[in-house]
Motif scaffolding. Structure first.
Motif, PDB file in Angstrom:
ATOM      1  N   LEU A  65       0.813  -1.217   0.000  1.00  0.00           N
ATOM      2  CA  LEU A  65       0.000   0.000   0.000  1.00  0.00           C
ATOM      3  C   LEU A  65       0.848   1.269   0.000  1.00  0.00           C
ATOM      4  CD1 LEU A  65      -2.692  -1.030   2.639  1.00  0.00           C
ATOM      5  CD2 LEU A  65      -2.823  -1.203   0.142  1.00  0.00           C
ATOM      6  N   ALA A  66       2.053   1.186   0.530  1.00  0.00           N
ATOM      7  CA  ALA A  66       2.920   2.352   0.649  1.00  0.00           C
ATOM      8  C   ALA A  66       4.323   1.980   0.182  1.00  0.00           C
ATOM      9  CB  ALA A  66       2.957   2.847   2.099  1.00  0.00           C
ATOM     10  N   TYR A  67       5.092   3.020  -0.109  1.00  0.00           N
ATOM     11  CA  TYR A  67       6.493   2.815  -0.465  1.00  0.00           C
ATOM     12  C   TYR A  67       7.378   3.683   0.427  1.00  0.00           C
ATOM     13  CZ  TYR A  67       6.278   7.305  -2.923  1.00  0.00           C
ATOM     14  OH  TYR A  67       6.115   8.640  -3.224  1.00  0.00           O
ATOM     15  N   ARG A  68       8.631   3.300   0.500  1.00  0.00           N
ATOM     16  CA  ARG A  68       9.654   4.053   1.232  1.00  0.00           C
ATOM     17  C   ARG A  68      10.736   4.398   0.234  1.00  0.00           C
ATOM     18  NH1 ARG A  68      14.643   3.125   3.827  1.00  0.00           N
ATOM     19  NH2 ARG A  68      14.841   4.165   5.836  1.00  0.00           N
ATOM     20  N   ARG A  69      11.011   5.687   0.092  1.00  0.00           N
ATOM     21  CA  ARG A  69      12.047   6.127  -0.839  1.00  0.00           C
ATOM     22  C   ARG A  69      13.194   6.728  -0.060  1.00  0.00           C
ATOM     23  NH1 ARG A  69      11.847  10.664  -5.599  1.00  0.00           N
ATOM     24  NH2 ARG A  69      13.947  10.242  -6.344  1.00  0.00           N
ATOM     25  N   ASP A  70      14.346   6.095  -0.191  1.00  0.00           N
ATOM     26  CA  ASP A  70      15.560   6.554   0.471  1.00  0.00           C
ATOM     27  C   ASP A  70      16.390   7.304  -0.566  1.00  0.00           C
ATOM     28  OD1 ASP A  70      17.974   6.910   1.771  1.00  0.00           O
ATOM     29  OD2 ASP A  70      17.996   4.898   2.636  1.00  0.00           O
ATOM     30  N   TYR A  71      16.674   8.568  -0.296  1.00  0.00           N
ATOM     31  CA  TYR A  71      17.420   9.401  -1.230  1.00  0.00           C
ATOM     32  C   TYR A  71      18.935   9.228  -1.114  1.00  0.00           C
ATOM     33  CZ  TYR A  71      13.145  11.836  -2.492  1.00  0.00           C
ATOM     34  OH  TYR A  71      11.895  12.136  -2.952  1.00  0.00           O
ATOM     35  N   HIS A  72      19.400   8.452  -0.148  1.00  0.00           N
ATOM     36  CA  HIS A  72      20.827   8.191   0.061  1.00  0.00           C
ATOM     37  C   HIS A  72      21.614   9.499   0.153  1.00  0.00           C
ATOM     38  CE1 HIS A  72      20.078   3.963  -0.522  1.00  0.00           C
ATOM     39  NE2 HIS A  72      19.452   4.245  -1.652  1.00  0.00           N
ATOM     40  N   GLU A  73      21.111  10.397   0.983  1.00  0.00           N
ATOM     41  CA  GLU A  73      21.772  11.684   1.199  1.00  0.00           C
ATOM     42  C   GLU A  73      22.273  11.755   2.632  1.00  0.00           C
ATOM     43  OE1 GLU A  73      18.932  14.764   0.418  1.00  0.00           O
ATOM     44  OE2 GLU A  73      18.854  14.361  -1.728  1.00  0.00           O
ATOM     45  N   ASN A  74      23.119  12.739   2.850  1.00  0.00           N
ATOM     46  CA  ASN A  74      23.568  13.032   4.199  1.00  0.00           C
ATOM     47  C   ASN A  74      23.265  14.487   4.483  1.00  0.00           C
ATOM     48  OD1 ASN A  74      24.522  11.865   6.443  1.00  0.00           O
ATOM     49  ND2 ASN A  74      26.644  11.662   5.732  1.00  0.00           N
ATOM     50  N   PRO A  75      22.442  14.852   5.449  1.00  0.00           N
ATOM     51  CA  PRO A  75      21.741  13.955   6.367  1.00  0.00           C
ATOM     52  C   PRO A  75      20.703  13.100   5.640  1.00  0.00           C
ATOM     53  CG  PRO A  75      20.915  16.198   6.600  1.00  0.00           C
ATOM     54  CD  PRO A  75      22.071  16.260   5.641  1.00  0.00           C
ATOM     55  N   PRO A  76      20.340  11.976   6.264  1.00  0.00           N
ATOM     56  CA  PRO A  76      19.415  11.047   5.617  1.00  0.00           C
ATOM     57  C   PRO A  76      18.081  11.701   5.253  1.00  0.00           C
ATOM     58  CG  PRO A  76      20.370  10.064   7.581  1.00  0.00           C
ATOM     59  CD  PRO A  76      20.773  11.508   7.572  1.00  0.00           C
ATOM     60  N   LYS A  77      17.603  11.379   4.087  1.00  0.00           N
ATOM     61  CA  LYS A  77      16.289  11.842   3.646  1.00  0.00           C
ATOM     62  C   LYS A  77      15.522  10.630   3.134  1.00  0.00           C
ATOM     63  CE  LYS A  77      13.802  14.822   0.458  1.00  0.00           C
ATOM     64  NZ  LYS A  77      13.868  15.758  -0.673  1.00  0.00           N
ATOM     65  N   VAL A  78      14.379  10.355   3.797  1.00  0.00           N
ATOM     66  CA  VAL A  78      13.519   9.235   3.429  1.00  0.00           C
ATOM     67  C   VAL A  78      12.100   9.753   3.366  1.00  0.00           C
ATOM     68  CG1 VAL A  78      12.646   6.960   4.145  1.00  0.00           C
ATOM     69  CG2 VAL A  78      15.035   7.549   4.531  1.00  0.00           C
ATOM     70  N   GLU A  79      11.368   9.378   2.327  1.00  0.00           N
ATOM     71  CA  GLU A  79       9.963   9.758   2.196  1.00  0.00           C
ATOM     72  C   GLU A  79       9.098   8.520   2.071  1.00  0.00           C
ATOM     73  OE1 GLU A  79      10.095  14.073  -0.049  1.00  0.00           O
ATOM     74  OE2 GLU A  79       9.737  12.289  -1.254  1.00  0.00           O
ATOM     75  N   TYR A  80       7.862   8.667   2.525  1.00  0.00           N
ATOM     76  CA  TYR A  80       6.858   7.620   2.416  1.00  0.00           C
ATOM     77  C   TYR A  80       5.702   8.147   1.584  1.00  0.00           C
ATOM     78  CZ  TYR A  80       9.457   5.512   6.207  1.00  0.00           C
ATOM     79  OH  TYR A  80      10.462   4.965   6.963  1.00  0.00           O
ATOM     80  N   GLY A  81       5.168   7.293   0.726  1.00  0.00           N
ATOM     81  CA  GLY A  81       4.041   7.683  -0.104  1.00  0.00           C
ATOM     82  C   GLY A  81       3.178   6.474  -0.412  1.00  0.00           C
ATOM     83  N   LEU A  82       2.105   6.710  -1.153  1.00  0.00           N
ATOM     84  CA  LEU A  82       1.201   5.626  -1.531  1.00  0.00           C
ATOM     85  C   LEU A  82       1.601   5.029  -2.868  1.00  0.00           C
ATOM     86  CD1 LEU A  82      -2.362   6.962  -0.637  1.00  0.00           C
ATOM     87  CD2 LEU A  82      -0.939   5.362   0.637  1.00  0.00           C
ATOM     88  N   THR A  83       1.482   3.717  -2.958  1.00  0.00           N
ATOM     89  CA  THR A  83       1.656   3.030  -4.228  1.00  0.00           C
ATOM     90  C   THR A  83       0.346   3.128  -5.012  1.00  0.00           C
ATOM     91  OG1 THR A  83       0.865   0.938  -3.332  1.00  0.00           O
ATOM     92  CG2 THR A  83       3.253   1.364  -3.177  1.00  0.00           C
ATOM     93  N   ASP A  84       0.346   2.625  -6.231  1.00  0.00           N
ATOM     94  CA  ASP A  84      -0.895   2.578  -7.004  1.00  0.00           C
ATOM     95  C   ASP A  84      -1.950   1.760  -6.275  1.00  0.00           C
ATOM     96  OD1 ASP A  84       0.209   4.147  -8.984  1.00  0.00           O
ATOM     97  OD2 ASP A  84       0.718   2.465 -10.291  1.00  0.00           O
ATOM     98  N   LEU A  85      -1.521   0.665  -5.651  1.00  0.00           N
ATOM     99  CA  LEU A  85      -2.459  -0.160  -4.883  1.00  0.00           C
ATOM    100  C   LEU A  85      -3.007   0.617  -3.694  1.00  0.00           C
ATOM    101  CD1 LEU A  85      -3.740  -2.969  -4.633  1.00  0.00           C
ATOM    102  CD2 LEU A  85      -1.740  -3.679  -3.319  1.00  0.00           C
ATOM    103  N   GLY A  86      -2.152   1.377  -3.047  1.00  0.00           N
ATOM    104  CA  GLY A  86      -2.593   2.200  -1.923  1.00  0.00           C
ATOM    105  C   GLY A  86      -3.600   3.249  -2.334  1.00  0.00           C
TER     106      GLY A  86
END
Length: 109
Positions: A65-86
Motif C-alpha cells: 500500500l505504501a512505499y519508502r524512498r531513500d534518497y541516500h543523502e547526508n543527512p538522511p532523507k527518506v519519504e513515504y508515499g502511496l503506491t498505485d495499490l494504496g
C-alpha cells in the motif's frame, strides 16, 4: 505482500486487515496528499509513538500500500508515499471522511 492463503476469505475482512486500526487510516489520509517524511508524519499524528508509526508503515509497505524512498543523502532523507495499490484505498478514506462530516452535522442540531 501476503499470499491469498494468508488473507481472510471475506473481502471486507481482507480490506479491514490491511487498514484496520486507528493509525493506518490516518496514515492513508495523510499520504493521499503527497509523500511525507517520517518526522512530519509523527508530528501530524498526535499520540502515535515512533514504534507504532514504524510498525504501521512497515506493514503498509509489506502489504504493497505504501512505499519508502531513500534518497541516500547526508543527512538522511527518506519519504513515504502511496503506491498505485494504496491509492485504490482512497475511496474508502474519502467515504469515511464524508460520513464523519455528515455525522458531525447531524449531531450539531
Amino acid at each position: 505482500m501476503r499470499t491469498k492463503e494468508e488473507l481472510p476469505e471475506c473481502p471486507v475482512a481482507t480490506a479491514v486487515s490491511l487498514i484496520g486500526g486507528k493509525w493506518k487510516l490516518l496514515l492513508l489520509r495523510n499520504l493521499k496528499e503527497r509523500p511525507w517524511r517520517f518526522n512530519e508524519l509523527q508530528r501530524s499524528l498526535d499520540g502515535i509513538s515512533q514504534k507504532v508509526l514504524t510498525e504501521s508503515l512497515r506493514q503498509m509497505i509489506d502489504d504493497g500500500l505504501a512505499y519508502r524512498r531513500d534518497y541516500h543523502e547526508n543527512p538522511p532523507k527518506v519519504e513515504y508515499g502511496l503506491t498505485d495499490l494504496g491509492t485504490e484505498m482512497l475511496p474508502i478514506v474519502n467515504a469515511l471522511a464524508d460520513f464523519g462530516n455528515y455525522y458531525k452535522s447531524v449531531i450539531d442540531r
